[in-house]
Design a protein around this motif. Structure first.
Motif, mmCIF file in Angstrom:
data_model
loop_
_atom_site.group_PDB
_atom_site.id
_atom_site.type_symbol
_atom_site.label_atom_id
_atom_site.label_comp_id
_atom_site.label_asym_id
_atom_site.label_seq_id
_atom_site.Cartn_x
_atom_site.Cartn_y
_atom_site.Cartn_z
ATOM 1 N N GLY A 61 0.861 -1.225 -0.056
ATOM 2 C CA GLY A 61 0.233 0.091 -0.086
ATOM 3 C C GLY A 61 0.788 1.211 -0.092
ATOM 4 N N ALA A 62 2.124 1.226 -0.497
ATOM 5 C CA ALA A 62 2.861 2.381 -0.279
ATOM 6 C C ALA A 62 2.462 3.192 -1.455
ATOM 7 C CB ALA A 62 4.464 1.972 -0.609
ATOM 8 N N THR A 63 2.780 4.620 -1.179
ATOM 9 C CA THR A 63 2.178 5.558 -2.096
ATOM 10 C C THR A 63 3.196 6.326 -2.853
ATOM 11 O OG1 THR A 63 2.319 7.353 -0.388
ATOM 12 C CG2 THR A 63 0.158 5.836 -0.707
ATOM 13 N N LEU A 64 3.092 6.648 -4.059
ATOM 14 C CA LEU A 64 3.947 7.535 -4.715
ATOM 15 C C LEU A 64 3.282 8.557 -5.456
ATOM 16 C CD1 LEU A 64 5.942 4.280 -6.723
ATOM 17 C CD2 LEU A 64 6.678 5.700 -4.605
ATOM 18 N N LYS A 65 3.996 9.438 -5.901
ATOM 19 C CA LYS A 65 3.351 10.795 -6.769
ATOM 20 C C LYS A 65 3.825 10.629 -8.076
ATOM 21 C CE LYS A 65 1.713 12.693 -2.829
ATOM 22 N NZ LYS A 65 0.376 12.899 -2.591
ATOM 23 N N GLY A 66 2.727 11.270 -8.894
ATOM 24 C CA GLY A 66 3.021 11.142 -10.323
ATOM 25 C C GLY A 66 2.356 12.374 -10.828
ATOM 26 N N HIS A 67 2.260 12.383 -12.146
ATOM 27 C CA HIS A 67 1.705 13.489 -13.180
ATOM 28 C C HIS A 67 0.985 12.797 -14.005
ATOM 29 C CE1 HIS A 67 4.384 16.116 -10.688
ATOM 30 N NE2 HIS A 67 3.433 17.013 -10.737
ATOM 31 N N VAL A 68 -0.132 13.606 -14.626
ATOM 32 C CA VAL A 68 -0.788 13.108 -15.677
ATOM 33 C C VAL A 68 -0.165 13.588 -16.909
ATOM 34 C CG1 VAL A 68 -3.005 13.319 -17.190
ATOM 35 C CG2 VAL A 68 -3.173 13.115 -14.628
ATOM 36 N N GLU A 69 0.173 12.723 -17.934
ATOM 37 C CA GLU A 69 1.053 12.902 -19.001
ATOM 38 C C GLU A 69 -0.137 13.097 -20.383
ATOM 39 O OE1 GLU A 69 3.761 10.026 -20.522
ATOM 40 O OE2 GLU A 69 5.406 10.690 -18.910
ATOM 41 N N ILE A 103 -11.271 5.113 -21.053
ATOM 42 C CA ILE A 103 -10.351 5.811 -21.544
ATOM 43 C C ILE A 103 -9.004 5.785 -20.754
ATOM 44 C CG2 ILE A 103 -9.618 8.253 -22.249
ATOM 45 C CD1 ILE A 103 -12.615 8.775 -22.785
ATOM 46 N N GLY A 104 -8.040 5.362 -21.449
ATOM 47 C CA GLY A 104 -6.562 5.329 -20.674
ATOM 48 C C GLY A 104 -5.987 6.761 -20.542
ATOM 49 N N VAL A 105 -5.509 6.634 -19.245
ATOM 50 C CA VAL A 105 -4.843 7.703 -18.763
ATOM 51 C C VAL A 105 -3.541 7.576 -18.369
ATOM 52 C CG1 VAL A 105 -5.028 9.842 -17.066
ATOM 53 C CG2 VAL A 105 -7.049 9.026 -17.779
ATOM 54 N N ARG A 106 -2.512 7.986 -18.899
ATOM 55 C CA ARG A 106 -1.060 7.678 -18.660
ATOM 56 C C ARG A 106 -0.784 8.806 -17.787
ATOM 57 N NH1 ARG A 106 3.973 6.062 -22.601
ATOM 58 N NH2 ARG A 106 5.502 6.791 -21.231
ATOM 59 N N ILE A 107 0.129 8.182 -16.664
ATOM 60 C CA ILE A 107 0.499 9.015 -15.572
ATOM 61 C C ILE A 107 1.929 8.422 -15.646
ATOM 62 C CG2 ILE A 107 0.114 9.401 -12.981
ATOM 63 C CD1 ILE A 107 -2.827 8.454 -13.246
ATOM 64 N N SER A 108 2.917 9.546 -15.429
ATOM 65 C CA SER A 108 4.234 9.398 -15.200
ATOM 66 C C SER A 108 4.658 9.109 -13.653
ATOM 67 C CB SER A 108 5.167 10.435 -15.879
ATOM 68 O OG SER A 108 4.793 11.647 -15.333
ATOM 69 N N VAL A 109 5.474 8.455 -13.199
ATOM 70 C CA VAL A 109 5.801 8.345 -11.926
ATOM 71 C C VAL A 109 7.039 9.414 -11.798
ATOM 72 C CG1 VAL A 109 6.832 7.053 -10.021
ATOM 73 C CG2 VAL A 109 5.270 6.051 -11.741
ATOM 74 N N ASP A 110 6.778 10.202 -10.770
ATOM 75 C CA ASP A 110 7.948 11.409 -10.420
ATOM 76 C C ASP A 110 9.233 10.529 -9.921
ATOM 77 O OD1 ASP A 110 6.012 13.214 -11.090
ATOM 78 O OD2 ASP A 110 5.473 13.723 -8.830
ATOM 79 N N PRO A 111 10.392 11.103 -10.375
ATOM 80 C CA PRO A 111 11.610 10.095 -9.971
ATOM 81 C C PRO A 111 12.141 10.470 -8.737
ATOM 82 C CG PRO A 111 12.026 12.483 -11.260
ATOM 83 C CD PRO A 111 10.500 12.079 -11.209
ATOM 84 N N ASP A 112 13.071 10.003 -8.107
ATOM 85 C CA ASP A 112 13.585 10.035 -6.783
ATOM 86 C C ASP A 112 12.745 9.858 -5.656
ATOM 87 O OD1 ASP A 112 16.181 10.529 -8.070
ATOM 88 O OD2 ASP A 112 15.502 12.638 -8.211
#
Length: 202
Positions: free
Chosen positions: A134-142, A171-180
């Motif tokens: 259940g760890a959480t990560l941050k990302g942005h909608v590409e 509808i597919g939404v591509r989300i990039s994972v923020d680095p580091d």
């Protein structure tokens, strides 16, 4: 008084000298012909050697091309997976040797079409990964897919029977994972992810 007369011995000597001179001229002519033939032979031999050099260069280029074909390079950096080839195995064109998982990570979230109304590129997203406890990560909608998933299906639905039932499309939404971020390196293709997109800012 000189009357131009010479002795028989002098005459014979002069004739012998003349005959010898003619023989030397003929010999010189023969040597010239031999030299010309040898020169033509050298020219022919040189052309043959030059032809052999060209053939050897062509063989070298062909061997270099074959050598280059023995090195298979991946189109991009990544981690190998599903290696289906072994050392020493002969392969042909079109044979799948292995899969390459790229280093970049992204999520494709399949939202219902009504849910994508407020989603726009650049919005932040929170990702919860089941496999990571259940760890959480941050990302942005590409970006959003240019069409629904059914449009990309091999067998498209056919509503020509007249029994039309409205089914929400995805509808597919591509989300990039923020680095580091922690656990970013632990992401693997195919994992289950829950996505929340912050639609307050467009």
């Amino acid at each position: 008084v000189m009357d131009g007369a010479i002795s028989t011995r002098e005459r014979d000597q002069a004739r012998a000298d003349f005959s010898q001179a003619q023989a030397e001229v003929q010999q010189a002519g023969a040597q010239e012909s031999i030299a010309r033939e040898e020169l033509r032979t050298v020219d022919v031999g040189r052309e043959g050697l030059e032809a052999q050099v060209r053939v050897a260069q062509a063989k070298l280029r062909a061997a270099q091309i074959d050598l280059n074909h023995t090195v298979i390079q991946a189109p991009e950096d990544g981690v190998l997976g599903e290696v289906g080839v072994r050392l020493g195995q002969f392969v042909t064109h079109g044979t799948q040797l292995m899969s390459v998982v790229p280093a970049d990570h992204w999520i494709v979230a399949n939202y219902k079409e009504a849910q994508t109304k407020a989603i726009a590129p650049g919005q932040t997203a929170t990702l919860r990964i089941d496999a990571l406890g259940g760890a959480t990560l941050k990302g942005h909608v590409e970006r959003l897919s240019p069409a629904t998933g059914s449009e990309f299906a091999v067998l498209k639905p056919d509503n020509a029977t007249g029994n039309f039932v409205k089914v929400p499309q995805r509808i597919g939404v591509r989300i990039s994972v923020d680095p580091d971020q922690p656990f970013e390196s632990s992401l693997r293709p195919g994992m289950s992810v829950e996505v929340d997109v912050d639609t307050r800012h467009r």
